[in-house]
Design an enzyme around this catalytic site. Structure first.
Site, PDB file in Angstrom:
ATOM      1  CG  ASP A 513      -2.093   0.897   1.149  1.00  0.00           C
ATOM      2  OD1 ASP A 513      -2.286   1.522   0.092  1.00  0.00           O
ATOM      3  OD2 ASP A 513      -2.839   0.982   2.150  1.00  0.00           O
ATOM      4  CD  GLU A 516      -0.254   5.574  -3.721  1.00  0.00           C
ATOM      5  OE1 GLU A 516      -1.070   4.646  -3.818  1.00  0.00           O
ATOM      6  OE2 GLU A 516       0.293   5.881  -2.638  1.00  0.00           O
ATOM      7  CG  ASP A 589      -7.854   4.655   0.510  1.00  0.00           C
ATOM      8  OD1 ASP A 589      -7.717   3.421   0.514  1.00  0.00           O
ATOM      9  OD2 ASP A 589      -7.009   5.430   0.993  1.00  0.00           O
TER      10      ASP A 589
END
Length: 917
Positions: A513, A516, A589
Site C-alpha cells: 500500500d 505511489e 480508498d
C-alpha cells in the site's frame, strides 16, 4: 520538546485525514501545472519540424528532426532531435524521439527501464529498405514507407513531420502522431543568470535544476467512435472529451500516482496508478491502440469534434476520427502503435510489449476478508470461526498496519500478535491464507534494523541536496528505498525470507500500500519531484513507476522465498504498465455510496483493458458505513470482480457478512457462494489472460465488436465470453433495464429463463440477486459443493452448464493445474475443450498436458434443450446415465430446474463422449 510538538501536529494531521474527504485544492490543476498550461496554449500547425537525413540504419527507419525555417537569433537554438521507427511482429510500430547524445545535452533523459520485456526485442523485424512516395496534393512533399505487417505499413512524412500507420489496400489511416502539428519537445539547456526555473505550490518549492523539459503531441485514431484506457480515473469507461465545443469543465485526464482519500467519481483526476495506454474502437468493429512508455506526470486531452475548427488544418473526412493530445513533464518519446484490428488483438499486442499477466494462485481468486485492522490474534480467530459458523467460504484474512511493532514493517506487535506462526498455521489447517501489509516508507529509527541497514548502505532516495529524503507517513519520520536500483530491489527481496521476516510462514502473502509513494507532508501528498534516484535521475522522471518497481521487488522476494516454485501473491495500490506481471491491484480508498459502486465497473473494465486483469474494488466501500442494501448489492456485484475483497476503514463500524441480520447474511452468503461455484470458470479465464492478455472481465464490445449499443455501456460487463453481469446501482430498485447483445439468446443464471439477444429487457429485480446471464452457445464449468475454502474444493466433482444456441450447439473450456506452483509451465496441467453438437458432448485435450486428477463430471445441465430423452450413452465404457429434471443451482431461495444428465462419471482429465439417446 520540539519532537513531541512535531509528533503531536502529525497526529492531528492523521486525524484530519480520516475525517475529511478529498480536498481539491491539495492537488494541482492543469493551470497550476506549468508544462500542461504551456502545452495547451499551442495552436495546430505550431510544429515547424521536418524529417531530414531519412535512411535505414540498424534495421530501423531513422531521421533527424530539424526546424524547417532558419531560427530567430534571439531565441534558443533548436538542436536536431533523433527519430527512429522500429517494426515488430504482430503489427507493432515503435517510434522513439530523443535529444541527440552526440550534441552533448546537459544530461541524459530518462528512459523507463524494466517495463518492455526482453522477449519483445527478439520480435523486431529488421528493415532492409524504405520506399518513397509523393503525398497527394503536396508540393513535392515526400513520405518514407516501410512494411509493418501483412496489410499494414508505417509512414514517416517528411514535411511537415508526421508518423502514422495505415491499411495498405484501402490506404486507410489507423493511428497517427503530429497530424495537427502540435508536437513540441522542450530541450534541456544550461540555465541563464536571469532565469528562475523554480516552481512553487502550496508552500513547496521544486528547484527544477534542469528547467523545462516537457514533451507534447497530438495522436489521432481513425475509424473510431470512442476511446478507452489510460487508468486510473474514477470515470466512465468511454473517455469523455476534455476540450473543445460543448465541454464545460476543461481539465485533462491526469496520470500522476497519488494517495487520494475518498476520491470523487466521474472525475478526470489521476489517482493511484498510471498506464499511458489508450484503445480506440469504432462502428467498423475494429480497434487500435497507442502506448507512451513514460513515467513522468502526464496529462491527456480527449478532443471534442470541431476542436480544431479555427486552426485551418484540413484532415481526411472520409472516416470518423478521435483526436487526443498527450503532454508529459519529462522523459522521451517512446511510443507504440498497435494496429489491432480486433479489440483482443490490441490487448495481445500491448502485453507482447509489457508482459503477460501473472497466473495467480487458486486461493487468491476466492474471497478475501480485510479490515483496518483486525485487533489481535483473538479477533482473527473469532472472525475466522464466524465464517465457519455461518457457512460462508473465504480464503484469505488480511492484517493492516496495526499488526506491526510501531509501523515497522516485517515485525509483529508482540502484545497483540505474540504467536504469528501459530495463527497462520490455524488458518492453513482449513486451507486458508493470511496477507500482511508492507509499505515502502521505512521508519527512521536507529534501533530498527531495516532502517539502519538501508541507511548505512545508502539505499534511500535522496533529496535535492543529496541527503537521505525524510518524509512523513504512518510511522512518522520515514525514508524510502530507491527501487529504481536493481541492487536495492534485490536487497528488498531478501527481506521476505523466513529468516528475515520472522513470524512469516509459507501461507503468508503480501500487500503493498502507499507506494505511489505517499508522503503526508510532501507536495500533493507525495515525494518532491526534485528528489534524486540512481544515476541522478529526478523523481519527476520516474514518479509513476516507483510503485511498479516496489511491487516488482516484493513479488521477487516471495519468489525467492519459495525457491522459485511458489507463485507470489502481492496486491499493490500503485501501478504502471507491466504491473500485471507481478500481481493484483485494487481501486483504492473508495467510499460506501451507490455512485462508487457504479463507478467500480468502468474502473475495473479499464484496468483489464490495459493489462491489469487481476483487479477489484473494496466491497462495501473503504470509507463510511454502507446501509445493508448497498452492502448486499456490492457483494452481489463484487462476486464477479477478478479480485474479490471486502475491506473497511478503522473508523467504520464492523461489517463482516453476519452482522446485518439473518436475511442479509443469507444474501451475502449466497453471493460469495456464487463466486466459489464459478471458481473453475474464473481460473480458466485467468489462464486465458496468462497466455493471451485478454482480460477476465471484459466490456461487452470486446465480445460483440460491431454492436454499437455496447460501445458506451459500462453498467454491464462480460466475465469471459460466456457470462454477462448487470449491477444494481440504486437503492430499492424494482426493475433493471438490461441490454443483451448479439443475435443468440441469453439464459438467466438463476432461473434458466431464455431472453432474446439484441435488445433491452426491462426486468424485475429482487433483493436476492443482480441480473446475470449465460450466453447461448457456451459451456461453463462449475463446482457445486460448498466448502470452507477453495483449497478444500480441489478434489470435488465438476458440473458443466451447457447453454444451447439456436443450432443446439455450444462449446467451452476448462483449465486445471496444481493451483500454486509453476509446474504448469512444464506441461503439468489439464486443459479440456468441451463441444456439444448433434446431441453429442465431447471432451478433447488442448495442448499436451501431463497432470493427474481423479475429479469427475457429476452433472451436465442443458439449458435450451427440449425435455424428452431419458438416457445418455457414455463412451468409452458403453455406460448409461439418466436424464432428468434437476436443480439448476444449489442453495438458492427458489430452486429452478433444468434438464440434467446425472452422474455420467467421466473423468475430467480424459477423452470421452456422451450421446443423448
Amino acid at each position: 520538546m520540539k519532537m513531541k510538538q512535531v509528533a503531536f501536529l502529525f497526529l492531528i494531521f492523521l486525524a484530519s485525514q480520516t475525517v475529511h474527504s478529498w480536498k481539491k485544492d491539495e492537488f494541482r490543476t492543469c493551470d497550476q501545472t506549468p508544462f500542461c498550461k504551456r502545452a495547451r496554449f499551442r495552436k495546430p500547425g505550431a510544429c515547424t519540424l521536418i524529417a531530414h537525413d531519412v535512411s535505414i540504419s540498424d534495421g530501423d527507419l531513422t531521421a533527424k528532426l530539424i526546424p524547417k525555417a532558419p531560427h530567430d537569433q534571439d531565441q534558443d537554438q533548436i538542436k536536431p532531435l533523433t527519430l527512429s521507427v522500429s517494426v515488430y511482429q504482430d503489427g507493432i510500430m515503435r517510434l522513439k524521439i530523443d535529444e541527440d547524445p552526440s550534441l552533448d545535452p546537459p544530461k541524459k533523459r530518462f528512459q523507463v527501464a524494466d517495463v518492455v520485456i526482453s522477449e519483445f526485442e527478439t520480435k523486431k523485424l529488421w528493415l532492409q529498405s524504405a520506399s518513397t512516395e509523393k503525398i497527394n496534393g503536396d508540393d513535392g512533399g515526400l513520405s518514407s514507407v516501410v512494411y509493418l505487417s501483412d496489410g499494414y505499413e508505417a509512414v514517416l512524412r517528411h514535411d511537415p513531420f508526421e508518423v502514422y500507420v495505415r491499411e495498405k489496400a484501402a490506404n486507410r489511416r489507423v493511428v497517427s502522431l503530429n497530424s495537427h502539428g502540435l508536437f513540441d519537445f522542450e530541450q534541456l539547456r544550461v540555465k541563464k543568470e536571469d532565469e528562475d526555473w523554480e516552481e512553487r505550490f502550496r508552500g513547496h518549492t521544486d528547484t527544477r535544476p534542469y528547467g523545462p523539459q516537457s514533451i507534447s503531441f497530438d495522436v489521432s485514431f481513425y475509424g473510431s467512435d470512442f476511446v478507452y484506457g489510460i487508468p486510473e480515473h474514477a470515470s466512465s469507461f468511454a473517455l469523455k472529451p476534455t476540450r473543445g465545443p460543448g465541454v464545460e469543465e476543461s481539465e485533462p485526464f491526469r496520470l500522476f500516482n497519488l494517495d487520494v482519500f475518498e476520491y470523487l467519481h466521474d472525475s478526470p483526476f489521476g489517482i493511484y496508478g498510471s498506464i499511458p495506454f489508450m484503445v480506440s474502437h469504432g462502428k467498423s468493429g475494429q480497434s487500435s491502440g497507442f502506448f507512451w512508455l513514460n513515467a513522468a506526470e502526464m496529462q491527456i486531452d480527449v478532443l471534442a469534434k470541431g476542436w480544431d475548427a479555427e486552426g485551418g488544418i484540413l484532415m481526411p473526412t472520409e472516416q470518423s476520427r478521435i483526436d487526443t493530445f498527450w503532454m508529459s513533464e519529462a522523459g522521451i518519446v517512446d511510443t507504440f502503435f498497435f494496429v489491432g484490428p480486433g479489440p483482443k488483438d490490441v490487448v495481445k499486442q500491448y502485453v507482447s510489449v509489457t508482459g503477460l499477466p501473472a497466473m495467480p494462485q487458486l486461493f487468491s481468486t476466492g474471497y478475501h476478508q480485510c479490515r483496518w485492522n483486525y485487533r489481535d490474534e483473538e479477533d482473527v480467530e473469532n472472525v475466522d470461526s464466524k465464517f465457519d459458523e455461518h457457512d460462508i467460504p473465504y480464503d484469505v484474512l488480511w492484517l493492516d498496519i496495526e499488526h506491526t511493532d510501531g509501523k515497522r514493517y516485517f515485525t509483529w506487535d508482540k502484545m497483540l500478535f505474540p504467536h504469528p506462526e501459530e495463527m497462520q498455521r490455524k488458518l492453513a489447517a482449513k486451507g486458508r491464507h493470511m496477507v500482511t501489509i508492507v509499505d515502502p516508507h521505512i521508519k527512521r529509527d536507529e534501533s530498527f534494523h531495516l532502517h539502519k541497514d538501508a541507511s548505512q548502505r545508502g539505499y534511500y532516495v535522496k533529496d535535492a541536496t543529496g541527503k537521505d529524503y525524510d518524509g512523513w507517513c504512518w510511522p512518522g519520520s520515514s525514508s524510502y528505498p530507491d527501487m529504481l536500483n536493481p541492487e536495492i530491489r534485490s536487497w528488498w527481496a531478501e527481506k521476505f525470507s523466513y529468516d528475515n521476516y520472522v513470524g512469516s510462514t509459507p501461507s503468508l502473502y503480501i500487500w503493498n500500500d502507499m507506494n505511489e509513494p505517499s508522503v503526508f507532508n510532501g507536495p500533493e501528498v507525495t515525494m518532491p519531484r526534485d528528489a534524486l534516484h540512481l544515476g541522478g535521475v529526478e523523481h519527476r522522471e520516474l514518479h509513476n513507476a516507483y510503485g511498479y518497481y516496489f511491487h516488482m521487488a516484493t513479488a521477487e522476494g516471495l519468489l525467492k522465498r519459495g525457491d522459485g516454485k511458489d507463485r507470489p501473491f502481492v496486491l499493490s495500490r500503485a501501478f504502471f504498465a507491466g504491473s500485471q506481471r507481478y500481481g493484483a491491484v485494487w481501486t483504492g480508498d473508495n467510499s460506501a455510496d451507490w455512485d462508487q459502486l457504479r463507478v467500480s465497473v468502468p474502473m475495473v473494465l479499464t484496468l483489464g483493458l490495459t493489462g491489469m486483469t487481476f483487479s477489484g474494488a473494496d466491497v462495501g466501500g473503504f470509507f463510511g458505513n454502507p446501509e445493508p442494501e448497498l452492502l448486499v448489492r456490492w457483494y452481489q456485484l463484487g462476486a464477479y470482480y477478478p479480485f474479490f475483497r471486502g475491506h473497511a476503514h478503522h473508523d467504520t463500524k464492523r461489517r463482516e457478512p453476519w452482522l446485518f441480520g439473518e436475511r442479509n447474511t443469507a444474501l451475502m452468503r449466497d453471493a460469495i457462494r456464487i463466486r466459489y461455484t464459478l471458481l473453475p470458470y474464473f481460473y480458466t479465464l485467468f489462464r486465458e489472460a496468462n497466455v493471451s492478455g485478454v482480460p477476465v472481465v471484459r466490456p461487452l464490445w470486446m465480445e460483440f465488436p460491431s454492436d454499437e449499443a455496447a460501445f458506451s455501456n459500462d453498467e454491464a460487463f462480460m466475465v469471459g465470453n460466456s457470462l454477462l453481469v448487470q449491477g444494481i446501482y440504486t437503492a430499492r430498485a424494482k426493475h433493471a433495464s438490461v441490454y443483451l447483445p448479439g443475435k443468440e439468446s441469453w439464459y438467466d443464471l438463476r432461473t434458466g429463463t431464455a431472453y432474446k439477444g439484441g435488445k433491452v429487457h426491462k426486468l424485475e429485480v429482487s433483493e436476492e440477486s443482480i441480473p446475470a446471464f449465460q450466453r447461448a452457445g457456451t459451456i461453463v464449468p462449475r463446482k457445486d459443493r460448498f466448502r470452507r475454502s477453495s483449497t478444500q474444493m480441489v478434489h470435488d466433482p465438476y458440473t458443466l452448464v451447457i447453454a444451447l444456441n439456436s443450432s443446439q450447439a455450444a462449446e467451452g473450456e476448462l483449465y486445471i493445474d496444481d493451483g500454486k506452483s509453476y509446474d504448469f509451465k512444464h506441461g503439468a496441467y489439464i486443459h479440456r475443450r468441451f463441444v456439444f453438437s448433434n446431441g453429442h458432448l465431447t471432451s478433447s485435450p488442448v495442448g499436451n498436458s501431463r497432470f493427474l486428477s481423479d475429479c469427475i463430471i457429476e452433472r451436465v445441465i442443458l439449458l435450451g434443450f427440449t425435455p424428452g430423452a431419458k438416457t445418455a450413452l457414455v463412451e468409452p465404457g458403453n455406460q448409461k446415465a439418466e436424464i432428468e429434471l434437476g436443480p439448476l443451482r444449489f442453495g438458492g431461495q427458489h430452486a429452478a430446474v433444468a434438464v440434467t444428465i446425472r452422474k455420467p462419471g467421466v473423468r475430467v482429465a480424459e477423452d470421452w463422449k456422451i450421446k443423448i439417446l
